[in-house]
Scaffold this motif. Structure first.
Motif, PDB file in Angstrom:
ATOM      1  N   LYS A 317       0.853  -1.185   0.000  1.00 35.70           N
ATOM      2  CA  LYS A 317       0.000   0.000   0.000  1.00 35.70           C
ATOM      3  C   LYS A 317       0.892   1.239   0.000  1.00 35.70           C
ATOM      4  O   LYS A 317       1.619   1.479   0.971  1.00 35.70           O
ATOM      5  CB  LYS A 317      -0.922  -0.006   1.220  1.00 35.70           C
ATOM      6  N   VAL A 319       1.285   5.155   0.191  1.00 34.29           N
ATOM      7  CA  VAL A 319       0.556   6.299   0.731  1.00 34.29           C
ATOM      8  C   VAL A 319       1.418   7.542   0.549  1.00 34.29           C
ATOM      9  O   VAL A 319       2.586   7.559   0.928  1.00 34.29           O
ATOM     10  CB  VAL A 319       0.258   6.111   2.232  1.00 34.29           C
ATOM     11  N   SER A 321       1.470  12.129  -0.764  1.00 36.90           N
ATOM     12  CA  SER A 321       0.798  13.351  -1.182  1.00 36.90           C
ATOM     13  C   SER A 321       1.357  13.827  -2.516  1.00 36.90           C
ATOM     14  O   SER A 321       2.500  13.513  -2.873  1.00 36.90           O
ATOM     15  CB  SER A 321       0.978  14.452  -0.130  1.00 36.90           C
ATOM     16  N   ASP A 348      -1.957  -1.058  -3.861  1.00 34.44           N
ATOM     17  CA  ASP A 348      -2.982  -0.027  -3.680  1.00 34.44           C
ATOM     18  C   ASP A 348      -2.312   1.330  -3.502  1.00 34.44           C
ATOM     19  O   ASP A 348      -1.240   1.433  -2.891  1.00 34.44           O
ATOM     20  CB  ASP A 348      -3.837  -0.324  -2.445  1.00 34.44           C
ATOM     21  N   PHE A 349      -2.944   2.374  -4.013  1.00 29.61           N
ATOM     22  CA  PHE A 349      -2.421   3.732  -3.895  1.00 29.61           C
ATOM     23  C   PHE A 349      -3.393   4.586  -3.080  1.00 29.61           C
ATOM     24  O   PHE A 349      -4.610   4.529  -3.290  1.00 29.61           O
ATOM     25  CB  PHE A 349      -2.219   4.359  -5.277  1.00 29.61           C
ATOM     26  N   TYR A 350      -2.834   5.387  -2.170  1.00 27.81           N
ATOM     27  CA  TYR A 350      -3.623   6.285  -1.334  1.00 27.81           C
ATOM     28  C   TYR A 350      -3.028   7.674  -1.444  1.00 27.81           C
ATOM     29  O   TYR A 350      -1.888   7.909  -1.035  1.00 27.81           O
ATOM     30  CB  TYR A 350      -3.612   5.820   0.121  1.00 27.81           C
ATOM     31  N   GLU A 351      -3.794   8.608  -1.984  1.00 26.50           N
ATOM     32  CA  GLU A 351      -3.299   9.959  -2.242  1.00 26.50           C
ATOM     33  C   GLU A 351      -3.903  10.966  -1.266  1.00 26.50           C
ATOM     34  O   GLU A 351      -5.126  11.004  -1.086  1.00 26.50           O
ATOM     35  CB  GLU A 351      -3.646  10.365  -3.685  1.00 26.50           C
ATOM     36  N   ASN A 352      -3.026  11.746  -0.615  1.00 25.90           N
ATOM     37  CA  ASN A 352      -3.452  12.835   0.270  1.00 25.90           C
ATOM     38  C   ASN A 352      -4.474  12.383   1.314  1.00 25.90           C
ATOM     39  O   ASN A 352      -5.549  12.973   1.465  1.00 25.90           O
ATOM     40  CB  ASN A 352      -4.034  13.991  -0.551  1.00 25.90           C
ATOM     41  N   VAL A 353      -4.139  11.328   2.053  1.00 30.92           N
ATOM     42  CA  VAL A 353      -5.085  10.792   3.038  1.00 30.92           C
ATOM     43  C   VAL A 353      -5.067  11.629   4.309  1.00 30.92           C
ATOM     44  O   VAL A 353      -4.111  12.365   4.588  1.00 30.92           O
ATOM     45  CB  VAL A 353      -4.748   9.321   3.385  1.00 30.92           C
ATOM     46  N   LYS A 357      -6.651   8.254   8.742  1.00 32.27           N
ATOM     47  CA  LYS A 357      -6.539   7.163   7.770  1.00 32.27           C
ATOM     48  C   LYS A 357      -5.114   6.633   7.726  1.00 32.27           C
ATOM     49  O   LYS A 357      -4.885   5.421   7.629  1.00 32.27           O
ATOM     50  CB  LYS A 357      -6.968   7.662   6.382  1.00 32.27           C
ATOM     51  N   LEU A 358      -4.146   7.548   7.797  1.00 34.00           N
ATOM     52  CA  LEU A 358      -2.748   7.127   7.806  1.00 34.00           C
ATOM     53  C   LEU A 358      -2.463   6.225   9.006  1.00 34.00           C
ATOM     54  O   LEU A 358      -1.783   5.191   8.881  1.00 34.00           O
ATOM     55  CB  LEU A 358      -1.835   8.351   7.845  1.00 34.00           C
ATOM     56  N   LEU A 361      -3.751   2.756   8.413  1.00 30.99           N
ATOM     57  CA  LEU A 361      -2.913   1.997   7.488  1.00 30.99           C
ATOM     58  C   LEU A 361      -1.628   1.525   8.161  1.00 30.99           C
ATOM     59  O   LEU A 361      -1.185   0.390   7.958  1.00 30.99           O
ATOM     60  CB  LEU A 361      -2.586   2.845   6.261  1.00 30.99           C
TER      61      LEU A 361
END
Length: 474
Positions: A317, A319, A321, A348-353, A357-358, A361
């Motif tokens: 994953k 994560v 910005s 999986d990609f998570y942008e600007n969480v 949420k961070l 994860l």
């Protein structure tokens, strides 16, 4: 031709004279009792922004009567920045801040200078600082983004200069890579293939190092974030008596309360880093693909058990910005890279969480990846350790010298350099017996406590107190 050169010379003299008059007038003015933070990008979402907000909060608590201002190029408000500090970093400011909007931020943007980017951005920062000081001249000018070329003009205006230096703009490591003709994101193959271009770039870097050192010596107080940065800054700026190491604030407290056992249905590795070229996400993807291939062939240890009990195989994953269009394009490129490697269903990609949420994860990851060469410190590595995820970090700079070290004789993680070394470390973590993983994770969590927000707060206040105390001279 001579007429043109004469006109240019006259224009330069007039501009210089005008600047000197303005500087003289600024020196005569009584400075507002304020600390202004020079941070043109207040939406980058990285460790530098966390330092900014923790520093503002510490100052507001240390000297309640001092105004805290932010020089930023973002269209924002004091209320919006305070909300961002809280939602993204969990930092609650005591009082409203003052926002000084900068209109000339383009002068420090990399795409403004297709060539000679380093010197372009450095001198562009002088233009931006000039605008900042014209709009608001504080008692203390606090640079949190490494624009050392601004310090001479700030001192000339009668301000005190404080900086928190995350990494040197130029370093002996950068110069040595140019001389060795090592191809990297900031040293392309066109240059490495040519002895002439390599020599020219080495000379350019040596000149920049000299100017950088002269500018840095104009600072009154220098805070650095790691042993590696301290070593380089002391060598370049030659004012070791003004340099203090203050490790950056890592939210170890809230992460350390997360369960250290991993009961998630998804057995995954996390990577937390801005989507920037130096973060080397491609290396992470290649290493993860190699590890999956190896584990898929051998089906060993705990991974085999995990695959029998979990609905999904190990995942990665990412994560981070995105600051601008280039970062967004880079993110799309990483997704295409996953397609090429055949691992698109495992990444999986998570942008600007959000910050919450961070934490979620981090709290479910068995390991955390970090692959930047010469990462000045490595806040994400500390966050992995505090959350109970085994760090797999690049074997250089901050992670090597300060973070991923033994704690009471117990190993706290892995250091790697090449794709194969990263892949081997990934395999070792994923196949490690639970008892061994818990033992390493507990030692890593204990070491992470050295880099807490509380320690930063204490050391920061101790370092800056003499400059901002009520008895400090203007």
């Amino acid at each position: 031709m001579y007429a043109l050169l004469g006109s240019v010379a006259v224009a330069v003299v007039v501009a210089w004279a005008t600047m000197m008059v303005w500087v003289w007038r600024r020196r005569q003015q009584k400075k507002e009792r304020a600390v202004a933070f020079f941070h043109p990008y207040t939406n980058d979402g990285g460790g530098g922004e966390r330092v900014l907000w923790c520093a503002v909060k510490a100052l507001q608590e240390l000297v309640p009567d001092v105004t805290c201002a932010i020089y930023t190029g973002d269209a924002t408000t004091p209320e919006a920045l305070a909300q961002r500090a809280l939602s993204h970093f969990g930092v609650h400011l005591f009082r409203p801040i003052r926002v000084v909007k900068l209109e000339r931020r383009k002068w420090v943007e990399a795409d403004t200078y297709p060539r000679f980017t380093l010197i372009g951005q450095s001198f562009g920062s002088i233009i931006l600082a000039w605008e900042a000081l014209m709009k608001f001249t504080p008692l203390v000018f606090f640079d949190t983004t490494g624009y050392a070329f601004t310090y001479p003009i700030v001192r000339a205006c009668g301000c005190k200069v404080v900086c928190y230096t995350h990494y040197p703009t130029i370093s002996s490591d950068m110069l040595s890579r140019v001389i060795r003709r090592t191809s990297m994101y900031n040293n392309n193959s066109t240059i490495t293939r040519s002895y002439l271009l390599t020599g020219a770039k080495a000379l350019y870097y040596m000149l920049m190092a000299m100017l950088y050192g002269l500018a840095g010596r104009c600072s009154n107080l220098v805070m650095v974030n790691s042993s590696w940065t301290q070593s380089h800054i002391e060598k370049l700026w030659r004012v070791p008596e003004r340099v203090i190491r203050v490790y950056p604030p890592c939210d170890t407290l809230s992460l350390q309360v997360l369960p250290i056992q991993r009961t998630s249905k998804d057995y995954y590795i996390v990577s937390v880093a801005q989507f920037r070229p130096e973060k080397a996400h491609n290396l992470q993807l290649e290493a993860f693909a190699a590890a999956l291939q190896h584990l898929g062939c051998q089906h060993v240890g705990e991974v085999e058990e995990a695959e029998q009990t979990n609905s999904k195989s190990p995942r990665l994953k990412l994560v981070g910005s995105c600051r601008n269009r280039e970062d967004l394009e880079r993110l799309q490129g990483l997704k295409r890279k996953c397609q090429e490697l055949g691992i698109q269903d495992q990444v999986d990609f998570y942008e600007n969480v959000s910050y919450n949420k961070l934490k979620d994860l981090l709290g479910g990851a068995v390991a955390g990846l970090h692959s930047m060469i010469d990462e000045h410190f490595g806040i994400s590595v500390v966050e992995y350790m505090a959350a109970g995820a085994i760090p797999i970090a690049h074997n250089s700079a901050g992670p090597k010298e300060d973070i991923v070290l033994e704690e009471d004789g117990q190993k706290t993680g892995f250091l790697a350099t090449t794709k194969d070394e990263f892949a081997d470390a990934i395999c070792e973590v994923l196949t490690m017996p639970e008892e061994g993983r818990l033992k390493m994770a507990k030692a890593a969590r204990q070491r992470a406590s050295r880099f807490s927000v509380e320690n930063f707060d204490h050391n920061f206040k101790a370092a800056i107190g003499f400059l901002v105390s009520p008895n400090a001279k203007n």
